[in-house]
Write an enzyme that holds these catalytic residues in place. Structure first.
Site, PDB file in Angstrom:
ATOM      1  N   CYS A  61       0.831  -1.192   0.000  1.00  0.00           N
ATOM      2  CA  CYS A  61       0.000   0.000   0.000  1.00  0.00           C
ATOM      3  C   CYS A  61       0.874   1.253   0.000  1.00  0.00           C
ATOM      4  O   CYS A  61       1.906   1.309   0.654  1.00  0.00           O
ATOM      5  CB  CYS A  61      -0.947   0.092   1.193  1.00  0.00           C
ATOM      6  SG  CYS A  61      -2.044  -1.301   1.336  1.00  0.00           S
ATOM      7  N   ARG A  72       3.863  -0.339  -4.762  1.00  0.00           N
ATOM      8  CA  ARG A  72       3.617  -0.836  -3.412  1.00  0.00           C
ATOM      9  C   ARG A  72       2.300  -1.617  -3.301  1.00  0.00           C
ATOM     10  O   ARG A  72       2.029  -2.231  -2.266  1.00  0.00           O
ATOM     11  CB  ARG A  72       3.561   0.343  -2.424  1.00  0.00           C
ATOM     12  CG  ARG A  72       4.814   1.167  -2.379  1.00  0.00           C
ATOM     13  CD  ARG A  72       4.668   2.289  -1.390  1.00  0.00           C
ATOM     14  NE  ARG A  72       4.575   1.787  -0.041  1.00  0.00           N
ATOM     15  CZ  ARG A  72       5.598   1.514   0.744  1.00  0.00           C
ATOM     16  NH1 ARG A  72       6.821   1.686   0.303  1.00  0.00           N
ATOM     17  NH2 ARG A  72       5.424   1.063   1.961  1.00  0.00           N
ATOM     18  N   TRP A  81      -2.762  -2.856  -1.647  1.00  0.00           N
ATOM     19  CA  TRP A  81      -2.448  -4.274  -1.798  1.00  0.00           C
ATOM     20  C   TRP A  81      -3.271  -4.955  -0.715  1.00  0.00           C
ATOM     21  O   TRP A  81      -2.981  -4.827   0.473  1.00  0.00           O
ATOM     22  CB  TRP A  81      -0.951  -4.513  -1.590  1.00  0.00           C
ATOM     23  CG  TRP A  81      -0.532  -5.925  -1.833  1.00  0.00           C
ATOM     24  CD1 TRP A  81      -0.222  -6.477  -3.036  1.00  0.00           C
ATOM     25  CD2 TRP A  81      -0.343  -6.959  -0.860  1.00  0.00           C
ATOM     26  NE1 TRP A  81       0.138  -7.792  -2.870  1.00  0.00           N
ATOM     27  CE2 TRP A  81       0.068  -8.116  -1.545  1.00  0.00           C
ATOM     28  CE3 TRP A  81      -0.495  -7.025   0.529  1.00  0.00           C
ATOM     29  CZ2 TRP A  81       0.331  -9.311  -0.904  1.00  0.00           C
ATOM     30  CZ3 TRP A  81      -0.236  -8.216   1.176  1.00  0.00           C
ATOM     31  CH2 TRP A  81       0.183  -9.354   0.458  1.00  0.00           C
ATOM     32  N   GLU A  98      17.533 -17.987  -7.368  1.00  0.00           N
ATOM     33  CA  GLU A  98      17.152 -16.627  -7.732  1.00  0.00           C
ATOM     34  C   GLU A  98      16.565 -16.592  -9.148  1.00  0.00           C
ATOM     35  O   GLU A  98      15.557 -15.929  -9.398  1.00  0.00           O
ATOM     36  CB  GLU A  98      18.366 -15.697  -7.586  1.00  0.00           C
ATOM     37  CG  GLU A  98      18.153 -14.256  -8.002  1.00  0.00           C
ATOM     38  CD  GLU A  98      17.006 -13.553  -7.296  1.00  0.00           C
ATOM     39  OE1 GLU A  98      16.456 -14.088  -6.320  1.00  0.00           O
ATOM     40  OE2 GLU A  98      16.620 -12.475  -7.767  1.00  0.00           O
ATOM     41  N   LYS A 114      12.753 -15.400 -10.079  1.00  0.00           N
ATOM     42  CA  LYS A 114      12.492 -14.316 -11.049  1.00  0.00           C
ATOM     43  C   LYS A 114      11.506 -14.780 -12.110  1.00  0.00           C
ATOM     44  O   LYS A 114      10.559 -14.090 -12.448  1.00  0.00           O
ATOM     45  CB  LYS A 114      13.790 -13.953 -11.729  1.00  0.00           C
ATOM     46  CG  LYS A 114      14.561 -12.731 -11.576  1.00  0.00           C
ATOM     47  CD  LYS A 114      14.350 -11.596 -10.716  1.00  0.00           C
ATOM     48  CE  LYS A 114      13.663 -11.729  -9.416  1.00  0.00           C
ATOM     49  NZ  LYS A 114      14.329 -11.181  -8.276  1.00  0.00           N
ATOM     50  N   GLU A 140       7.911 -15.154 -10.672  1.00  0.00           N
ATOM     51  CA  GLU A 140       7.162 -13.961 -10.280  1.00  0.00           C
ATOM     52  C   GLU A 140       6.791 -13.066 -11.451  1.00  0.00           C
ATOM     53  O   GLU A 140       5.736 -12.453 -11.422  1.00  0.00           O
ATOM     54  CB  GLU A 140       7.870 -13.169  -9.174  1.00  0.00           C
ATOM     55  CG  GLU A 140       9.178 -12.550  -9.551  1.00  0.00           C
ATOM     56  CD  GLU A 140       9.727 -11.685  -8.421  1.00  0.00           C
ATOM     57  OE1 GLU A 140      10.951 -11.621  -8.315  1.00  0.00           O
ATOM     58  OE2 GLU A 140       8.955 -11.089  -7.665  1.00  0.00           O
ATOM     59  N   HIS A 148      17.387 -37.856  -6.487  1.00  0.00           N
ATOM     60  CA  HIS A 148      16.730 -38.305  -5.256  1.00  0.00           C
ATOM     61  C   HIS A 148      15.229 -38.032  -5.310  1.00  0.00           C
ATOM     62  O   HIS A 148      14.575 -38.005  -4.274  1.00  0.00           O
ATOM     63  CB  HIS A 148      17.381 -37.633  -4.043  1.00  0.00           C
ATOM     64  CG  HIS A 148      18.832 -37.997  -3.910  1.00  0.00           C
ATOM     65  ND1 HIS A 148      19.237 -39.243  -3.510  1.00  0.00           N
ATOM     66  CD2 HIS A 148      19.968 -37.297  -4.193  1.00  0.00           C
ATOM     67  CE1 HIS A 148      20.568 -39.296  -3.526  1.00  0.00           C
ATOM     68  NE2 HIS A 148      21.024 -38.126  -3.940  1.00  0.00           N
ATOM     69  N   LYS A 192       5.853  -4.486  -3.877  1.00  0.00           N
ATOM     70  CA  LYS A 192       7.296  -4.319  -3.727  1.00  0.00           C
ATOM     71  C   LYS A 192       7.756  -4.381  -2.279  1.00  0.00           C
ATOM     72  O   LYS A 192       8.723  -5.014  -1.952  1.00  0.00           O
ATOM     73  CB  LYS A 192       7.685  -2.981  -4.349  1.00  0.00           C
ATOM     74  CG  LYS A 192       9.157  -2.656  -4.288  1.00  0.00           C
ATOM     75  CD  LYS A 192       9.911  -3.395  -5.353  1.00  0.00           C
ATOM     76  CE  LYS A 192      11.393  -3.135  -5.338  1.00  0.00           C
ATOM     77  NZ  LYS A 192      12.110  -4.236  -6.003  1.00  0.00           N
TER      78      LYS A 192
HETATM   79  C1  F6R Z   1      11.701 -10.815  -5.578  1.00  0.00           C
HETATM   80  C2  F6R Z   1      11.655  -9.804  -4.557  1.00  0.00           C
HETATM   81  C3  F6R Z   1      11.317 -10.224  -3.176  1.00  0.00           C
HETATM   82  C4  F6R Z   1      12.106  -9.394  -2.162  1.00  0.00           C
HETATM   83  C5  F6R Z   1      11.609  -9.697  -0.743  1.00  0.00           C
HETATM   84  C6  F6R Z   1      12.402  -8.946   0.300  1.00  0.00           C
HETATM   85  O1  F6R Z   1      12.074 -10.268  -6.811  1.00  0.00           O
HETATM   86  O2  F6R Z   1      11.862  -8.654  -4.806  1.00  0.00           O
HETATM   87  O3  F6R Z   1      11.518 -11.580  -2.989  1.00  0.00           O
HETATM   88  O4  F6R Z   1      13.461  -9.693  -2.289  1.00  0.00           O
HETATM   89  O5  F6R Z   1      10.258  -9.345  -0.658  1.00  0.00           O
HETATM   90  O6  F6R Z   1      12.298  -7.568   0.127  1.00  0.00           O
HETATM   91  P1  F6R Z   1      13.352  -6.584   0.758  1.00  0.00           P
HETATM   92  O7  F6R Z   1      14.663  -6.849   0.099  1.00  0.00           O
HETATM   93  O8  F6R Z   1      12.816  -5.231   0.469  1.00  0.00           O
HETATM   94  O9  F6R Z   1      13.412  -6.895   2.226  1.00  0.00           O
END
Ligand code: F6R
Length: 607
Positions: free
Chosen positions: A2, A27, A74, A480, A484, A487, A503, A602
């Protein structure tokens, strides 16, 4: 989670609120609304859907006024709908509230208010707040807000307007970010700096338990007990352009391409005369010698960076490191005492679970070091030491440049500790430092190779499942890469330690399934080739990431992306870049909303 914004001045508040919300949409983006004081009444407009829906409606039905608050949501409590959107008001439409956070005791408060005759329109936790203000209203809005916040449990950043105080916005926070933009003849509130940067670079960062009373010519900040607070002004030293797309189709792509600069900006200030100079803090040899274990705690991408931090610190500084996801950490039985150092890694510096882990560590006497990208964030303010990743604002929900700058930061921290402990020879440390300094140009080379990645993406996007495999550091990078892809492109994907395949997971490999195999670790290369053969012989379509001198891999795989020769410990910074680009182009082929993937936001300020 939000975004909130508020304006008081002599301009059209609605336009400024919308502009601000556009910068905060990362956000949360399932609904949006504004409340603007027009003449003597509060006018409310709020709609389910992207900000554009609110914008279109406001174009048809303009609200003229010089004071207002806005919100982009959100959803946590109650599905995205017009009614559940913010702002929320009391029944008499005299008070409007925008909220970021979660009121944990809202059910009890709601029941109490219903028993007193209050009627609720929405399913949100937030709606208790305007009703509580109404119930406790003393005639003095500031005193009333103080009473109300004393009843709230949970987290909140609030923007409040009251039609009986038509020149004032009240802002208050606990565990959710809120800043105040200082203008001339106008002032602002916002969840994040980009929302107000067009108008001012001077901000106050509100702390937990502080209330700000904001008019167009004045900002009073006090604690909830009434004590006045004198705050330093924070001068924002980056431009609005840094938070704009700058010709790229998406923020994610722009941020991927910004990595050489972001890495350079993170390394350069810490490199002095061939040696490391962390600058912001100096961990004494005495202190490092006293540390007998380190916890690295983070979420998502930042957690993946933490895994590499463990590798660096254990290998070079010889201190045992446990890496945990923050949402699990507190519920185990971590061994924390004054000889423990906790390193929290967080782009936003606001992630609720990470913040909670930090607080637990401090309560138990440990010191906390933050690796974060946001100056003035809660995590940076509450940590004992802060190492900033100078990545610049990261707007796309999917983290890219924050990750690579976290990797180099943790590498520098590990080498610094090792030098202080005397567990690494100076010559070896210098050699690694020189290798770290090559990383920006090595990342640049991958970015030039984008056509190959687009070509691979045009094949991969048709697949329902994609596997990533690797060993050691390559396994961490696989995690990672897989995150990516999931998401931003909504493709099901798993990352596996390559040696674990047989396994169980190998049963899922079928004809044509894409397997992205990272094979950048010299000492594990031959073993990786064996694992690649295991999937290849079951029909997988294998795309390898390998160092440029390992061309023999071409005999075993369908496609190869080469990265520069680099020491094994640092390949992650380079090898993740083709995976970021792959996720981006697969998502583009699938027509996904790349910067704002569904269901995500975010800054995750709820636990
Ligand atoms: C994935 C992503 C999230 C953040 C996680 C932690 O691309 O951005 O997995 O890494 O929400 O966020 P921060 O780094 O802001 O604590």
């Amino acid at each position: 989670m939000c975004g909130i914004v508020g304006y008081v001045g002599n301009k059209n508040a609605t336009d400024i609120l919308i502009e601000g919300l556009e910068k905060l949409e990362y956000r949360g983006y399932d609904s949006a609304g504004v409340a603007v004081l027009k003449e003597k009444n509060i006018e409310l407009r709020k709609y389910k859907g992207r900000l554009s829906v609110l914008k279109e409606n406001l174009q048809k039905d303009k609200i003229e006024g010089n004071l207002g608050i806005g919100h982009t949501r959100w959803a946590t409590h109650g599905e995205p709908s017009d009614i559940n959107s913010h702002p929320h008001m009391n029944s008499g439409s005299a008070i409007a509230v925008v909220h970021n956070g979660i009121i944990e005791n809202y059910l009890t408060l709601r029941e109490e208010l219903i028993n007193k005759g209050y009627e609720f329109l929405s399913e949100t936790d937030t709606e208790v707040i305007p009703h509580l203000i109404d119930y406790y209203y003393t005639g003095d809005i500031v005193e009333t807000v103080k009473i109300v916040v004393s009843k709230l449990e949970g987290s909140y950043a609030l923007g409040i307007i009251d039609k009986n105080n038509p020149d004032t916005i009240i802002a208050v926070r606990k565990d959710s970010p809120l800043i105040i933009g200082i203008g001339e003849g106008e002032n602002f509130i916002a969840s994040d700096i980009p929302a107000i940067l067009k108008y001012t670079r001077k901000v106050y960062i509100l702390e937990d338990g502080e209330i700000a009373v904001i008019t167009r010519n004045n900002i009073d900040i006090m604690k909830t007990d009434g004590t006045r607070v004198k705050k330093g002004i924070y001068d924002v030293n980056w431009n609005l352009e840094a938070a704009e797309k700058g010709g790229y189709d998406h923020f994610m792509l722009k941020e991927i391409y910004e990595q050489p600069k972001a890495i350079k900006d993170t390394i350069s200030p810490r490199y002095k005369d061939g040696s490391i100079n962390i600058g912001e803090f100096d961990l004494s040899k005495e202190y490092i010698d006293s540390v007998n274990k380190i916890y690295i705690v983070a979420c998502g991408t930042a957690y993946h960076a933490g895994l590499l931090g463990k590798m660096f610190i254990e290998k070079y500084a010889k201190i045992p490191v446990v890496v945990d996801v923050a949402s699990e950490f507190r519920y185990g039985s971590p061994f924390i005492d004054e000889n423990t150092l906790m390193i929290v890694v967080s782009q936003s510096g606001e992630t609720a679970d990470t913040l909670a882990a930090l607080r637990l560590a401090k309560e138990r006497g440990a010191k906390v070091m933050a690796v974060t990208n946001v100056v003035g964030s809660s995590i940076s303010r509450e940590s004992d030491y802060v190492f900033y990743t100078w990545a610049g604002p990261e707007i796309a929900v999917a983290s890219t440049k924050a990750y690579t700058t976290q990797l180099v930061s943790l590498a520098l921290i590990g080498i610094d500790m090792a030098l202080k402990k005397g567990t690494i020879e100076e010559t070896e440390a210098h050699k690694i430092l020189e290798e770290i300094r090559k990383l920006p140009s090595q990342v640049e080379l991958v970015l030039k190779n984008v056509e190959d990645i687009k070509d691979i993406a045009s094949h991969v996007y048709k697949s329902k499942d994609v596997f990533f495999i690797g060993r050691g550091i390559d396994y961490y990078v696989s995690m990672e890469g897989s995150l990516k892809l999931k998401e931003v492109s909504y493709t099901h994907s798993e990352a596996m330690a390559a040696g674990e395949l047989k396994h169980g997971t190998l049963a899922l490999i079928d004809e044509g399934i894409p397997v992205i195999a990272l094979a950048t670790q010299d000492k594990l290369f031959d073993k990786m080739i064996s694992n690649i053969k295991e999937v290849k012989s079951r029909g997988a379509y294998v795309i390898a990431i390998a160092k440029e001198n390992n061309e023999k891999i071409e005999k075993t795989v369908d496609k190869v992306i080469y990265i520069s020769e680099a020491i094994d410990e640092l390949t992650a910074v380079i090898s993740v870049v083709p995976l970021q680009l792959l996720a981006y182009y697969v998502a583009l082929n699938r027509g996904c909303d790349i910067d704002k993937p569904k269901n995500l936001a975010k800054s995750v300020t709820v636990e």
